[in-house]
Design a protein around this motif. Structure first.
Motif, short mmCIF file in Angstrom:
data_model
loop_
_atom_site.label_atom_id
_atom_site.label_comp_id
_atom_site.label_asym_id
_atom_site.label_seq_id
_atom_site.Cartn_x
_atom_site.Cartn_y
_atom_site.Cartn_z
N SER A 163 -27.35 11.53 -12.00
CA SER A 163 -27.50 11.42 -10.55
C SER A 163 -28.61 12.33 -10.04
O SER A 163 -29.40 11.95 -9.17
N GLY A 164 -28.69 13.54 -10.58
CA GLY A 164 -29.72 14.47 -10.16
C GLY A 164 -31.12 13.97 -10.47
O GLY A 164 -32.06 14.19 -9.68
N SER A 165 -31.29 13.29 -11.60
CA SER A 165 -32.61 12.76 -11.95
C SER A 165 -33.04 11.67 -10.97
O SER A 165 -34.22 11.56 -10.63
N ILE A 166 -32.08 10.87 -10.52
CA ILE A 166 -32.39 9.87 -9.49
C ILE A 166 -32.87 10.57 -8.22
O ILE A 166 -33.84 10.13 -7.57
N VAL A 167 -32.20 11.66 -7.85
CA VAL A 167 -32.58 12.40 -6.65
C VAL A 167 -33.98 13.00 -6.80
O VAL A 167 -34.79 12.97 -5.87
N VAL A 168 -34.27 13.55 -7.99
CA VAL A 168 -35.60 14.13 -8.22
C VAL A 168 -36.68 13.06 -8.08
O VAL A 168 -37.73 13.28 -7.47
N ALA A 169 -36.42 11.87 -8.66
CA ALA A 169 -37.39 10.77 -8.54
C ALA A 169 -37.58 10.39 -7.08
O ALA A 169 -38.72 10.18 -6.62
N GLY A 170 -36.48 10.32 -6.32
CA GLY A 170 -36.60 10.01 -4.90
C GLY A 170 -37.37 11.08 -4.15
O GLY A 170 -38.20 10.78 -3.28
N ALA A 171 -37.12 12.36 -4.50
CA ALA A 171 -37.82 13.46 -3.85
C ALA A 171 -39.32 13.41 -4.12
O ALA A 171 -40.14 13.68 -3.23
N LEU A 172 -39.70 13.05 -5.33
CA LEU A 172 -41.12 12.91 -5.65
C LEU A 172 -41.75 11.79 -4.84
O LEU A 172 -42.89 11.91 -4.37
N GLY A 173 -41.01 10.68 -4.69
CA GLY A 173 -41.53 9.59 -3.86
C GLY A 173 -41.72 10.01 -2.43
O GLY A 173 -42.72 9.66 -1.79
N LEU A 174 -40.77 10.76 -1.89
CA LEU A 174 -40.89 11.25 -0.51
C LEU A 174 -42.07 12.20 -0.38
O LEU A 174 -42.78 12.19 0.64
N ALA A 175 -42.28 13.04 -1.39
CA ALA A 175 -43.43 13.95 -1.36
C ALA A 175 -44.74 13.18 -1.38
O ALA A 175 -45.75 13.61 -0.81
N THR A 176 -44.72 12.01 -2.05
CA THR A 176 -45.93 11.19 -2.09
C THR A 176 -46.34 10.74 -0.68
O THR A 176 -47.53 10.61 -0.38
N ALA A 177 -45.34 10.50 0.17
CA ALA A 177 -45.66 10.12 1.56
C ALA A 177 -46.48 11.21 2.24
O ALA A 177 -47.39 10.92 3.05
N ALA A 178 -46.15 12.48 1.94
CA ALA A 178 -46.92 13.59 2.52
C ALA A 178 -48.35 13.59 2.00
O ALA A 178 -49.30 13.89 2.74
#
Length: 815
Positions: free
Chosen positions: A163-178
């Motif tokens: 579950s944490g790895s899914i969250v990390v992948a999502g966080a990286l995607g959100l950082a990409t928006a920045a």
């Protein structure tokens, strides 16, 4: 420059999400279905190409940075939300034909998994379309990011869990928006940065907030685990409970793989191994005792040592040395640390040596000789199958493996394996061919087999899950055979009321009662006997390492499918002798074709009729379709070939797939030098792929044999260097083709992206089917044919594309 950084980060997040999903599906369902993520992710990419092809506004007029930032936000949010929603769906593939709801649940599950990949694919395709003059360098950063995502999973999964790895992948995607939005979409950038920071801050609670729902087909363990850890190819839970409901019953600990795929356990050895052995002196307490034939001082190799029961058996037998080879480093870490002394110092004894490595790779690499080689229910497909393009491989049980074992076996040495009874004929077939190759006379005198009788019946009604196979390099003596038979046929005694009833399946002292087993060992034309069987017993090989494949492809019928997909909660039993892998692949292939055709090909066909009348459109289709098929076939076949060489599944995926993607990225960047004449460049780089593939296929066996004895890091360097030339060449055809297409009909770029995605979806599944049916050498050959077809499409293509010109999006913005 921010476009390059953004596509790098988004691709890294996408690959991390994809590989994390394969692990999660291996836990929540079965490892067979982890492969579903590969095709589903590619499906999302293909649909993205369709949407971009149909949306002229997004493709040509929408503000680029704002669109990229919005799509990155959508990827990051949907990665986490869709994961949570899938865990709420009671999807059960074994009930697909018994529960009508599953016909809705399965496509819904797939579409939820595909959603974040749709958004990332749409962002990448949009960037390629709008910044077409820089497609080579952007594609290079895309592949480099994907490579780093593959490498990063080896760090993220152990630290953060599924579950944490899914969250990390999502966080990286959100950082990409920045990254995409900091110039022209400040609001999107701020939201992305804020949500990314929040996701990382909440990471310690990811497992509780996003629990993984495990299929009821897996055996339930009501006792909560005392330890849970993840690595790139397994989730390990350590459970402790009483051996029975008796309050005075001894404690046992069991390592549970992927929430119930497999297990390995041992009894409490406190206060020490010596005290335990003194309290349990009889052989009946030690399952593999027969392997030692009452001889002390033997050198033992235990392949797949697990929790250590076979190591304890060897110590009980007075072995001089025990080399315990276990593929899973999590288990070995627990055994070495043993903070509360549960293992009684077993793995601190001077004669015991614990090694973390794939057993077969270790045997090939280390030239030691052993008196006994033990492997008790080593289900290496459950271990090696990271879900990333692996399915049912088992290199421990191939004919080539048994050749290696005999080379490492002393003259009077013994091999002791346990397997499900349904697989025993294939084990007999394998050892028969190996004995013939080693010129061993009278094969029937070298083998003994027995089984535990299934608890529900003492008759032949159901095959046992546990059967025992003994092979001796020299012929068994009559005294040894009588000793073994006496052990197997011993009556239960009052001290062991729970001991399983055993039954002889084959003994050299009664060859006339051995049935198929005796026929395999005695017949002159063993290959004719193999062909005559209704099920598959031909030996598996390193090229076709699917030992667990029981059913022939030609014998699959609708009744077979219906039987498997109506198992319901009995699905666990179906893994014993039913074609789970084959039917899983066929189901994924059919589903992928149907969904991809509906969501990719039909819209593209309509798009072509409505706006692009292209001369030579069929050749364009062939070119990008062939690239999709060929590339994924090469990728899958390379992973199989290098797994055996490196022997460390925790790092093989990261090293091989990451290296391949990085070098293809370099190849894409190099291909940018041919920008002035892309068609001429294609006529050179496309045929270079099968040439380089042939060189790689020819050179690798020789190099592997020479480097097997080297340290692991040195072997990784060898693997990376071997992949470099092929990877660079593989990285050139796709971006060069896109550049050529963008110069002549820019609107067809997303169309080509979608077609390539569709055939990559099909190829990811088809290559595994072909690998099981024909072997991975054949997959390499077919991949070469695909690139030759692409070359033919390039050579036969008209000089120019004629059709309605694309609306230009204007000059390329600075990357």
């Amino acid at each position: 420059m921010h476009h390059r950084a953004g596509i790098f980060l988004l691709s890294m997040a996408t690959l991390l999400l994809e590989l994390s999903w394969t692990r999660v599906l291996s836990v929540s369902l079965w490892y067979h279905f982890g492969f579903l993520v590969i095709s589903t992710a590619l499906l999302g990419f293909g649909i993205a190409g369709v949407v971009l092809a149909l949306s002229g506004w997004l493709r040509e007029r929408a503000e680029l940075d704002k669109s990229l930032a919005a799509l990155s936000l959508a990827f990051g949010i949907s990665a986490i939300v869709s994961f949570r929603l899938t865990q709420l769906i009671p999807f059960d593939p074994f009930s697909l034909l018994a529960d009508r709801r599953q016909l809705l649940f399965m496509p819904l599950y797939d579409l939820l998994v595909a959603t974040p990949f749709f958004f990332s694919g749409l962002a990448i395709a949009l960037l390629f379309s709008r910044v077409s003059k820089q497609v080579n360098i952007l594609y290079a950063f895309d592949l480099l990011g994907a490579g780093f995502g593959c490498a990063g999973v080896a760090l993220v999964l152990p630290a953060a869990g599924g579950s944490g790895s899914i969250v990390v992948a999502g966080a990286l995607g959100l950082a990409t928006a920045a990254v995409f939005g900091f110039r022209r979409a400040r609001l999107h950038a701020a939201v992305g940065a804020l949500l990314s920071a929040a996701a990382i801050a909440l990471l310690p609670w990811a497992a509780a907030a996003l629990p993984i729902s495990v299929t009821p087909n897996k055996r339930a363990y009501p006792t909560p685990p005392i330890l849970t850890r993840w690595n790139t190819f397994s989730k390990i839970d350590l459970l402790e409970r009483r051996a029975s409901t008796d309050a005075d019953a001894p404690l046992i600990r069991r390592f549970i793989f992927d929430a119930g795929t497999a297990a390995t356990g041992i009894a409490d050895l406190r206060p020490g191994v010596g005290a335990f052995l003194a309290a349990h002196p009889g052989d009946e307490d030690y399952e593999s005792a027969l392997a030692y034939l009452g001889k002390p001082g033997l050198r033992v190799l235990d392949i797949g040592s697990g929790a250590g029961q076979e190591v304890l058996d060897a110590v009980h037998a007075g072995a001089a040395s025990v080399t315990a080879v276990e593929i899973n480093g999590i288990i070995n870490d627990v055994l070495r640390d043993d903070p509360d002394g549960f293992w009684g110092g077993l793995f601190r004894r001077p004669e015991v040596h614990l090694v973390t490595e794939e057993g077969r790779s270790y045997v090939r690499r280390v030239p030691d000789t052993y008196d006994v080689i033990v492997s008790s229910h080593t289900i290496s497909n459950a271990a090696v199958a990271s879900g990333a393009m692996s399915l049912a491989e088992n290199y421990v049980l191939t004919r080539d493996a048994f050749d290696d074992y005999l080379d490492r076996l002393a003259q009077d040495g013994v091999i002791y394996f346990t397997r499900p009874e349904a697989q025993l004929p294939r084990l007999f077939a394998t050892i028969r061919e190996v004995m013939d190759a080693h010129h061993i006379a009278d094969p029937a005198r070298h083998v003994f087999a027995y089984r535990t009788v299934p608890a529900e019946s003492a008759a032949e009604a159901r095959k046992s899950f546990v059967s025992f196979f003994l092979f001796k390099k020299s012929p068994f003596t009559d005294d040894e055979l009588r000793r073994i038979e006496s052990f197997v046929t011993r009556p239960r005694d009052a001290d062991h009321p729970d001991a399983p009833t055993l039954q002889i399946l084959y003994s050299p002292l009664a060859q006339d009662r051995g049935g198929l087993y005796a026929d395999i060992l005695q017949t002159a034309d063993v290959r004719a006997l193999f062909r005559a069987q209704p099920f598959q017993i031909e030996p598996a090989t390193d090229d076709r390492p699917f030992f667990n494949q029981h059913t022939r492809w030609s014998s699959l019928r609708w009744s077979t499918v219906r039987d498997l997909l109506t198992q319901g909660k009995q699905g666990r039993l179906a893994l014993e002798d039913r074609p789970v892998a084959e039917i899983s692949l066929l189901a994924i292939l059919i589903e992928s074709i149907v969904i991809a055709a509906i969501l990719i090909l039909l819209p593209l066909a309509g798009f072509a009729r409505n706006g692009v009348d292209v001369t030579g459109r069929g050749r364009i289709l062939v070119y990008f379709a062939a690239l999709g098929l060929g590339f994924i076939m090469i990728e899958i076949a390379l992973l199989q070939r290098f797994t055996l060489f490196l022997g460390q599944p925790a790092y093989t995926l990261a090293a091989i797939l990451a290296s391949l993607l990085v070098f293809t990225g370099i190849g894409s960047a190099v291909a940018g030098r041919f920008a002035r004449d892309p068609k001429r460049a294609l006529s050179v780089v496309v045929p270079a792929v099968p040439v380089m593939l042939a060189i790689t296929a020819f050179a690798t066996p020789w190099i592997f044999d020479a480097a097997l004895g080297w340290p692991f890091r040195a072997r990784v360097v060898v693997a990376v260097l071997l992949l470099a030339p092929l990877g660079i060449v593989l990285g050139m055809p796709f971006p060069t083709g896109l550049r050529l297409l963008s110069e002549e009909a820019l609107a067809l770029v997303p169309w080509a992206w979608g077609v390539n995605g569709f055939f990559t979806v099909i190829g990811s599944v088809l290559s595994m089917i072909l690998g099981m049916a024909l072997g991975f050498r054949a997959v390499f050959a077919l991949a070469s044919v695909c690139y030759l077809l692409a070359w033919g499409a390039v050579l036969s293509r008209p000089a120019g594309i004629k059709g309605i010109p694309a609306v230009s999006p204007g000059p390329d913005p600075p990357p």
